[in-house]
Design a protein around this motif. Structure first.
Motif, PDB file in Angstrom:
ATOM      1  N   ASP A 116       1.036  -1.493   0.031  1.00 25.13           N
ATOM      2  CA  ASP A 116      -0.363  -0.370  -0.268  1.00 25.13           C
ATOM      3  C   ASP A 116       0.833   1.192  -0.427  1.00 25.13           C
ATOM      4  OD1 ASP A 116      -2.901   1.236   0.284  1.00 25.13           O
ATOM      5  OD2 ASP A 116      -1.152   1.814   1.814  1.00 25.13           O
ATOM      6  N   VAL A 118      -0.069   4.536   0.592  1.00 27.02           N
ATOM      7  CA  VAL A 118      -0.433   5.246   1.970  1.00 27.02           C
ATOM      8  C   VAL A 118       0.744   4.765   3.066  1.00 27.02           C
ATOM      9  CG1 VAL A 118      -1.465   6.336   3.210  1.00 27.02           C
ATOM     10  CG2 VAL A 118      -2.120   6.258   1.227  1.00 27.02           C
ATOM     11  N   ASP A 139      -0.537  11.311 -10.447  1.00 24.94           N
ATOM     12  CA  ASP A 139      -1.347  10.542  -9.611  1.00 24.94           C
ATOM     13  C   ASP A 139      -1.019  10.074  -8.280  1.00 24.94           C
ATOM     14  OD1 ASP A 139      -3.050  10.218 -12.133  1.00 24.94           O
ATOM     15  OD2 ASP A 139      -1.868   8.827 -12.679  1.00 24.94           O
ATOM     16  N   LEU A 140       0.490   9.854  -8.033  1.00 23.17           N
ATOM     17  CA  LEU A 140       1.047   9.724  -6.713  1.00 23.17           C
ATOM     18  C   LEU A 140       0.454  10.184  -6.149  1.00 23.17           C
ATOM     19  CD1 LEU A 140       2.595   8.271  -4.409  1.00 23.17           C
ATOM     20  CD2 LEU A 140       4.366   9.167  -6.118  1.00 23.17           C
ATOM     21  N   GLN A 142      -1.777  12.535  -6.081  1.00 23.94           N
ATOM     22  CA  GLN A 142      -3.538  12.570  -6.422  1.00 23.94           C
ATOM     23  C   GLN A 142      -3.526  11.715  -4.820  1.00 23.94           C
ATOM     24  OE1 GLN A 142      -5.064  15.196  -7.272  1.00 23.94           O
ATOM     25  NE2 GLN A 142      -3.328  15.214  -7.824  1.00 23.94           N
ATOM     26  N   THR A 143      -2.823  11.345  -4.207  1.00 24.30           N
ATOM     27  CA  THR A 143      -2.901   9.885  -3.268  1.00 24.30           C
ATOM     28  C   THR A 143      -2.231  10.320  -1.892  1.00 24.30           C
ATOM     29  OG1 THR A 143      -3.230   8.015  -4.729  1.00 24.30           O
ATOM     30  CG2 THR A 143      -2.700   7.643  -2.688  1.00 24.30           C
ATOM     31  N   ALA A 146      -4.785  13.004  -0.475  1.00 27.12           N
ATOM     32  CA  ALA A 146      -5.538  12.587   0.344  1.00 27.12           C
ATOM     33  C   ALA A 146      -5.753  11.962   1.508  1.00 27.12           C
ATOM     34  CB  ALA A 146      -6.233  11.642  -0.929  1.00 27.12           C
ATOM     35  N   ALA A 147      -4.695  11.481   1.267  1.00 18.24           N
ATOM     36  CA  ALA A 147      -3.899  10.765   2.803  1.00 18.24           C
ATOM     37  C   ALA A 147      -3.224  11.474   3.466  1.00 18.24           C
ATOM     38  CB  ALA A 147      -2.782   9.591   2.049  1.00 18.24           C
ATOM     39  N   GLY A 172     -10.512  15.074  -3.616  1.00 17.05           N
ATOM     40  CA  GLY A 172     -10.100  14.084  -2.891  1.00 17.05           C
ATOM     41  C   GLY A 172      -8.670  15.253  -2.025  1.00 17.05           C
TER      42      GLY A 172
END
Length: 213
Positions: A116, A118, A139-140, A142-143, A146-147, A172
């Motif tokens: 994972d 995150v 893309d990374l 955005q993850t 959001a975290a 996000g």
């Protein structure tokens, strides 16, 4: 905001309308039929090179998504570090790659993150305890947004709009207050800004109080 000990920095080039897709060339990223790549190239001046060298000197490690890793790994090892401080730093520093499709990474001092993303980034921040910079890797990012893992933004704002393309702050994004800590402006009008997280948003209102009866 996460409680890890390291500092995760997003460093990216942006248009005035927030697009970060393919700043370095027409074929860098054509996802979504994007045909406007290479929009940052003709704005460069000597000061921007100096600020770039300084920012990479402040970073201890690099975190990349697959696409940006492949672009960087195809370019930077071919640049002579004796003449380019940024190339010397990038080629020697620790690099971590978040990808579900790559089986291995071969650029010097690169490590493929597994599991994972995150949790892997949280562990990385705690283990290193220093400054980790994310470049490109929309893309990374955005993850990570959001975290709520990003501590600082080093943003270069170019004086143009595109009207389409991948944006830095997409769906996000976690609401957060930021503090502007450094500003440089190039001769071509590019603003190089550093922001640090500054806690929660302090809400207010300009509504006038009703007059007492």
């Amino acid at each position: 905001m996460d409680e890890t000990t390291g500092t995760l920095v997003v460093g990216t080039f942006l248009t005035l309308d927030g697009v970060m897709q393919a700043p370095g060339g027409p074929d860098e990223d054509r996802d979504g039929g994007f045909e406007l790549g290479g929009w940052s190239v003709n704005y460069w001046d000597e000061q921007m090179g100096e600020v770039m060298d300084s920012q990479f000197a402040d970073a201890d490690a690099l975190l990349l998504g697959r696409r940006t890793y492949e672009i960087f790994a195809a370019y930077w090892p071919n640049v002579d570090g004796a003449d380019d401080p940024t190339a010397a730093k990038l080629n020697s520093m620790s690099k971590y790659v978040a990808s579900r499709t790559l089986d291995r990474v071969e650029w010097n001092n690169s490590t493929l993150l597994s599991g994972d993303v995150v949790e892997a980034v949280k562990d990385l921040k705690n283990e290193r305890g220093d400054v980790i910079m994310v470049q490109g890797s929309q893309d990374l990012i955005q993850t990570l947004l959001a975290a709520d893992l990003i501590d600082e933004f080093w943003l270069w704002i170019f004086p143009l709009t595109l009207g389409e393309g991948k944006r830095l702050f997409d769906d996000g994004t976690v609401p957060a207050a930021l503090e502007l800590t450094d500003v440089d402006t190039s001769s071509t009008g590019v603003q190089m800004l550093r922001y640090e997280r500054a806690g929660e948003i302090d809400h207010g209102s300009f509504t006038l109080d009703e007059e007492a009866e």
